[in-house]
Design a protein around this motif. Structure first.
Motif, PDB file in Angstrom:
ATOM      1  N   ALA A 231      46.538  44.704  35.272  1.00 36.93           N
ATOM      2  CA  ALA A 231      46.778  44.236  36.646  1.00 36.93           C
ATOM      3  C   ALA A 231      45.944  45.013  37.664  1.00 36.93           C
ATOM      4  O   ALA A 231      45.424  44.441  38.620  1.00 36.93           O
ATOM      5  CB  ALA A 231      48.272  44.366  36.972  1.00 36.93           C
ATOM      6  N   LYS A 232      45.772  46.313  37.454  1.00 38.01           N
ATOM      7  CA  LYS A 232      45.047  47.128  38.427  1.00 38.01           C
ATOM      8  C   LYS A 232      43.555  46.803  38.489  1.00 38.01           C
ATOM      9  O   LYS A 232      42.891  47.090  39.490  1.00 38.01           O
ATOM     10  CB  LYS A 232      45.245  48.603  38.109  1.00 38.01           C
ATOM     11  N   SER A 233      43.004  46.208  37.403  1.00 36.95           N
ATOM     12  CA  SER A 233      41.572  45.890  37.385  1.00 36.95           C
ATOM     13  C   SER A 233      41.312  44.389  37.476  1.00 36.95           C
ATOM     14  O   SER A 233      40.197  43.936  37.228  1.00 36.95           O
ATOM     15  CB  SER A 233      40.928  46.447  36.109  1.00 36.95           C
ATOM     16  N   HIS A 234      42.332  43.610  37.846  1.00 39.67           N
ATOM     17  CA  HIS A 234      42.202  42.161  37.869  1.00 39.67           C
ATOM     18  C   HIS A 234      41.115  41.703  38.840  1.00 39.67           C
ATOM     19  O   HIS A 234      40.227  40.912  38.496  1.00 39.67           O
ATOM     20  CB  HIS A 234      43.554  41.534  38.239  1.00 39.67           C
ATOM     21  N   HIS A 235      41.152  42.177  40.062  1.00 39.87           N
ATOM     22  CA  HIS A 235      40.173  41.752  41.069  1.00 39.87           C
ATOM     23  C   HIS A 235      38.770  42.230  40.708  1.00 39.87           C
ATOM     24  O   HIS A 235      37.779  41.507  40.920  1.00 39.87           O
ATOM     25  CB  HIS A 235      40.572  42.288  42.446  1.00 39.87           C
ATOM     26  N   ALA A 238      37.452  39.963  37.915  1.00 35.94           N
ATOM     27  CA  ALA A 238      37.138  38.635  38.450  1.00 35.94           C
ATOM     28  C   ALA A 238      35.806  38.652  39.200  1.00 35.94           C
ATOM     29  O   ALA A 238      34.993  37.719  39.085  1.00 35.94           O
ATOM     30  CB  ALA A 238      38.264  38.170  39.372  1.00 35.94           C
ATOM     31  N   ARG A 239      35.566  39.707  39.960  1.00 34.98           N
ATOM     32  CA  ARG A 239      34.297  39.820  40.684  1.00 34.98           C
ATOM     33  C   ARG A 239      33.133  39.982  39.705  1.00 34.98           C
ATOM     34  O   ARG A 239      32.072  39.355  39.863  1.00 34.98           O
ATOM     35  CB  ARG A 239      34.359  41.022  41.634  1.00 34.98           C
ATOM     36  N   ASP A 240      33.317  40.817  38.692  1.00 34.67           N
ATOM     37  CA  ASP A 240      32.253  41.049  37.714  1.00 34.67           C
ATOM     38  C   ASP A 240      31.954  39.799  36.889  1.00 34.67           C
ATOM     39  O   ASP A 240      30.806  39.567  36.483  1.00 34.67           O
ATOM     40  CB  ASP A 240      32.637  42.200  36.781  1.00 34.67           C
ATOM     41  N   LEU A 241      32.963  38.995  36.617  1.00 32.94           N
ATOM     42  CA  LEU A 241      32.748  37.780  35.834  1.00 32.94           C
ATOM     43  C   LEU A 241      31.803  36.822  36.546  1.00 32.94           C
ATOM     44  O   LEU A 241      30.930  36.209  35.912  1.00 32.94           O
ATOM     45  CB  LEU A 241      34.089  37.088  35.562  1.00 32.94           C
TER      46      LEU A 241
END
Length: 317
Positions: A231-235, A238-241
């Motif tokens: 959860a802490k690295s979700h954003h 998503a940006r890196d994807l």
């Protein structure tokens, strides 16, 4: 189709093969079956299927043109000389092979063997990259196939196409369009009903249960598999994807050619690091690591709530 002969003093000849039922085809029977399905099964009629004498003749060698019963050219005949390795590989405790003599070829019993064959084997990282690339490109679905035309597991004609002898009139297939909402049942429930019928031909068919089980497994995988990140690295993920999306196809190609290849491109290196942050998760897929972990967590929760003795049925007193 491949017929493998093991042992014996001589290779099977063409005359020998003409006495063995499992490798023979009767042309008149095949013609009658095709004409029957075209006339009585609307799926074949709607698809424009028709009997072709030219196609029938092409299935057999020219010298078998006047024969009604012959070995198709597509049958591969292989012979393996008898030795200790072949005897050990075919030995069993039933001694059933001892019951077939050299003169009993007309009554030879051949076991049916069903297997699944994929286009190629791929490691998990390349599969993950390919799946993400497809999804990020907003494509609709993934497909792996060897032919030029795909038959969907949800096709109402599937039973009539794969097992026409089990559904000759095309009225009992899965997901039949003429069923009312009250009559609709799931694929799993219908397969179970067909296999549980008294004297059911579906029980004795060598491929029906095997293929349907694979279809149910694929459906379960599709329904339960997903990617999971913390959860802490979700954003951040998503940006890196969005950033690595153009590099995923080239990375997947390299990994499919050689899973141990040295990745030197900076964008592909970053794509590989992002993939490592994403875990494939299948919470309710029986047999998967996620399913086992969920069951372990349930046991730990019960042990914590009730205590070990109470959980296993012991009275503390």
């Amino acid at each position: 189709m491949c017929a493998l002969f093991i042992g014996g003093k001589e290779r099977p000849t063409a005359d020998t093969l003409k006495k063995i039922g499992p490798v023979l085809v009767t042309k008149s029977i095949v013609e009658k079956m095709i004409n029957f399905f075209c006339q009585n099964n609307h799926y074949y009629g709607d698809a424009g299927v028709a009997y072709s004498q030219e196609n029938m003749d092409a299935l057999f060698a020219p010298e078998d043109g006047d024969s009604d019963v012959a070995v198709p050219q597509g049958v591969e005949i292989t012979y393996l000389a008898e030795n200790e390795a072949s005897l050990a590989g075919t030995a069993d405790y039933t001694q059933r092979s001892d019951a077939v003599g050299e003169d009993d070829v007309a009554d030879l019993i051949m076991e049916s063997v069903t297997y699944a064959s994929g286009d190629h084997a791929a490691n998990r990282t390349s599969m993950k990259a390919r799946a993400l690339s497809w999804a990020l490109s907003r494509n609709r679905f993934l497909v792996s196939r060897s032919g030029s035309a795909m038959v969907s597991d949800d096709d109402p004609a599937l039973l009539a196409y794969l097992w026409p002898w089990l559904d000759p009139f095309g009225i009992g297939g899965f997901h039949h369009p003429k069923r009312t909402p009250e009559q609709r049942i799931s694929l799993e429930q219908q397969v179970r009903n067909l296999l549980r019928q008294t004297d059911s031909p579906f029980q004795t068919d060598p491929t029906f249960a095997f293929i349907c089980f694979n279809m149910l497994q694929k459906k379960e995988v599709n329904d339960n598999s997903c990617f999971r990140v913390q959860a802490k690295s979700h954003h951040e993920v998503a940006r890196d994807l969005r950033e690595i999306a153009p590099s995923l196809d080239s990375l997947a190609d390299k990994l499919e050619r050689n899973r141990d290849t040295n990745i030197t491109d900076k964008k592909e290196k970053k794509a590989l690091s992002v993939l490592k942050k994403m875990k494939t998760f299948a919470k309710n897929l029986k047999g998967s690591a996620g399913y086992k972990q969920c069951r372990r967590n349930e046991i730990r929760s019960l042990l914590k709530k009730y205590g070990t003795p109470a959980f296993f049925g012991f009275n503390r007193g």
